[in-house]
Write a protein that holds these residues in place. Structure first.
Motif, PDB file in Angstrom:
ATOM      1  N   THR A  57      -0.726   9.454  13.087  1.00 16.40           N
ATOM      2  CA  THR A  57       0.143   8.727  12.177  1.00 16.40           C
ATOM      3  C   THR A  57      -0.260   7.256  12.212  1.00 16.40           C
ATOM      4  O   THR A  57      -0.747   6.756  13.239  1.00 16.40           O
ATOM      5  CB  THR A  57       1.636   8.857  12.546  1.00 16.40           C
ATOM      6  OG1 THR A  57       1.818   8.422  13.894  1.00 16.40           O
ATOM      7  CG2 THR A  57       2.122  10.281  12.394  1.00 16.40           C
ATOM      8  N   PRO A  76       3.400   1.874  11.710  1.00 14.24           N
ATOM      9  CA  PRO A  76       3.963   1.070  10.623  1.00 14.24           C
ATOM     10  C   PRO A  76       3.694  -0.423  10.837  1.00 14.24           C
ATOM     11  O   PRO A  76       3.714  -0.926  11.961  1.00 14.24           O
ATOM     12  CB  PRO A  76       5.459   1.370  10.697  1.00 14.24           C
ATOM     13  CG  PRO A  76       5.532   2.723  11.335  1.00 14.24           C
ATOM     14  CD  PRO A  76       4.393   2.739  12.326  1.00 14.24           C
ATOM     15  N   ASP A  77       3.414  -1.110   9.744  1.00 15.32           N
ATOM     16  CA  ASP A  77       3.201  -2.561   9.727  1.00 15.32           C
ATOM     17  C   ASP A  77       1.960  -3.013  10.486  1.00 15.32           C
ATOM     18  O   ASP A  77       1.836  -4.193  10.830  1.00 15.32           O
ATOM     19  CB  ASP A  77       4.443  -3.303  10.251  1.00 15.32           C
ATOM     20  CG  ASP A  77       5.675  -2.984   9.431  1.00 15.32           C
ATOM     21  OD1 ASP A  77       5.567  -2.980   8.187  1.00 15.32           O
ATOM     22  OD2 ASP A  77       6.734  -2.721  10.023  1.00 15.32           O
ATOM     23  N   SER A  78       1.003  -2.102  10.727  1.00 18.76           N
ATOM     24  CA  SER A  78      -0.227  -2.480  11.426  1.00 18.76           C
ATOM     25  C   SER A  78      -1.374  -2.774  10.460  1.00 18.76           C
ATOM     26  O   SER A  78      -2.422  -3.260  10.884  1.00 18.76           O
ATOM     27  CB  SER A  78      -0.658  -1.393  12.415  1.00 18.76           C
ATOM     28  OG  SER A  78      -1.044  -0.207  11.743  1.00 18.76           O
ATOM     29  N   GLY A 109       0.626  -2.830   4.571  1.00 17.28           N
ATOM     30  CA  GLY A 109       1.690  -1.943   4.107  1.00 17.28           C
ATOM     31  C   GLY A 109       1.331  -0.472   4.132  1.00 17.28           C
ATOM     32  O   GLY A 109       2.153   0.369   3.766  1.00 17.28           O
ATOM     33  N   ARG A 125       0.941   3.272   5.248  1.00 20.77           N
ATOM     34  CA  ARG A 125       1.693   4.176   6.136  1.00 20.77           C
ATOM     35  C   ARG A 125       1.332   5.604   5.787  1.00 20.77           C
ATOM     36  O   ARG A 125       0.858   5.870   4.690  1.00 20.77           O
ATOM     37  CB  ARG A 125       3.185   3.959   6.029  1.00 20.77           C
ATOM     38  CG  ARG A 125       3.758   4.167   4.657  1.00 20.77           C
ATOM     39  CD  ARG A 125       5.213   3.799   4.568  1.00 20.77           C
ATOM     40  NE  ARG A 125       5.361   2.514   5.203  1.00 20.77           N
ATOM     41  CZ  ARG A 125       6.432   2.072   5.853  1.00 20.77           C
ATOM     42  NH1 ARG A 125       7.503   2.780   5.876  1.00 20.77           N
ATOM     43  NH2 ARG A 125       6.453   0.911   6.432  1.00 20.77           N
ATOM     44  N   TYR A 164      -1.580   8.993   2.732  1.00 19.95           N
ATOM     45  CA  TYR A 164      -1.079   7.644   2.937  1.00 19.95           C
ATOM     46  C   TYR A 164      -0.467   7.077   1.660  1.00 19.95           C
ATOM     47  O   TYR A 164      -0.667   7.611   0.566  1.00 19.95           O
ATOM     48  CB  TYR A 164      -2.203   6.719   3.398  1.00 19.95           C
ATOM     49  CG  TYR A 164      -3.224   6.409   2.341  1.00 19.95           C
ATOM     50  CD1 TYR A 164      -3.114   5.264   1.554  1.00 19.95           C
ATOM     51  CD2 TYR A 164      -4.283   7.274   2.091  1.00 19.95           C
ATOM     52  CE1 TYR A 164      -4.056   4.982   0.558  1.00 19.95           C
ATOM     53  CE2 TYR A 164      -5.219   6.995   1.103  1.00 19.95           C
ATOM     54  CZ  TYR A 164      -5.093   5.856   0.346  1.00 19.95           C
ATOM     55  OH  TYR A 164      -6.000   5.589  -0.636  1.00 19.95           O
TER      56      TYR A 164
END
Length: 130
Positions: free
Chosen positions: A95, A98-100, A107, A109, A127
């Motif tokens: 997965t 988030p926010d990486s 954005g 995900r 994604y």
């Protein structure tokens, strides 16, 4: 939801066993990969593996920083890996943290799977960009 698919090669595999007690061996592994297909680029990965006395029973978890492009969009993001195997049954999923995402992948995900077919690795990543 878009799907990126392709293959990757493992360029380096650096295991460091740290607990070899009865029952299972625990190992830290640092590896690098090269991706081809809808995702092109490289990554660095650190995982913790656990291999039982029966070598076909194993699991790992870890994190991977991908640098490259996804469907032509350039940036980086972090993948969280979870995998387990018992005999011929194996599941390898990942997965996106988030926010990486950075650059044109800010954005991003989603998640997907890795397939190991006798050493030939393929993947898919479903994604969205938010």
């Amino acid at each position: 939801m878009p799907r990126a698919a392709g293959t990757f090669t493992i360029d380096s595999w650096e295991p460091e066993p740290y607990d070899e007690a009865d029952g299972a061996t625990l190992t830290r592994v640092h590896l690098t990969k090269t991706f081809d297909g809808d995702m092109t680029g490289t990554s660095t990965t650190d995982i913790i593996t656990a291999v039982a006395q029966v070598e076909t029973s194993a699991a790992y978890a870890g994190f991977e920083r991908f640098t490259g492009t996804v469907h032509g969009r350039k940036g980086t993001f972090v993948l969280h890996h979870t995998a387990s195997a018992e005999g011929e049954d194996a599941g390898l999923s990942w997965t996106i943290l988030p926010d990486s995402g950075t650059g044109e992948l800010t954005g991003i995900r989603g998640g997907g799977q890795i397939v190991n077919d006798d050493g030939a690795h393929s993947f898919h990543l479903d994604y969205e960009l938010g």
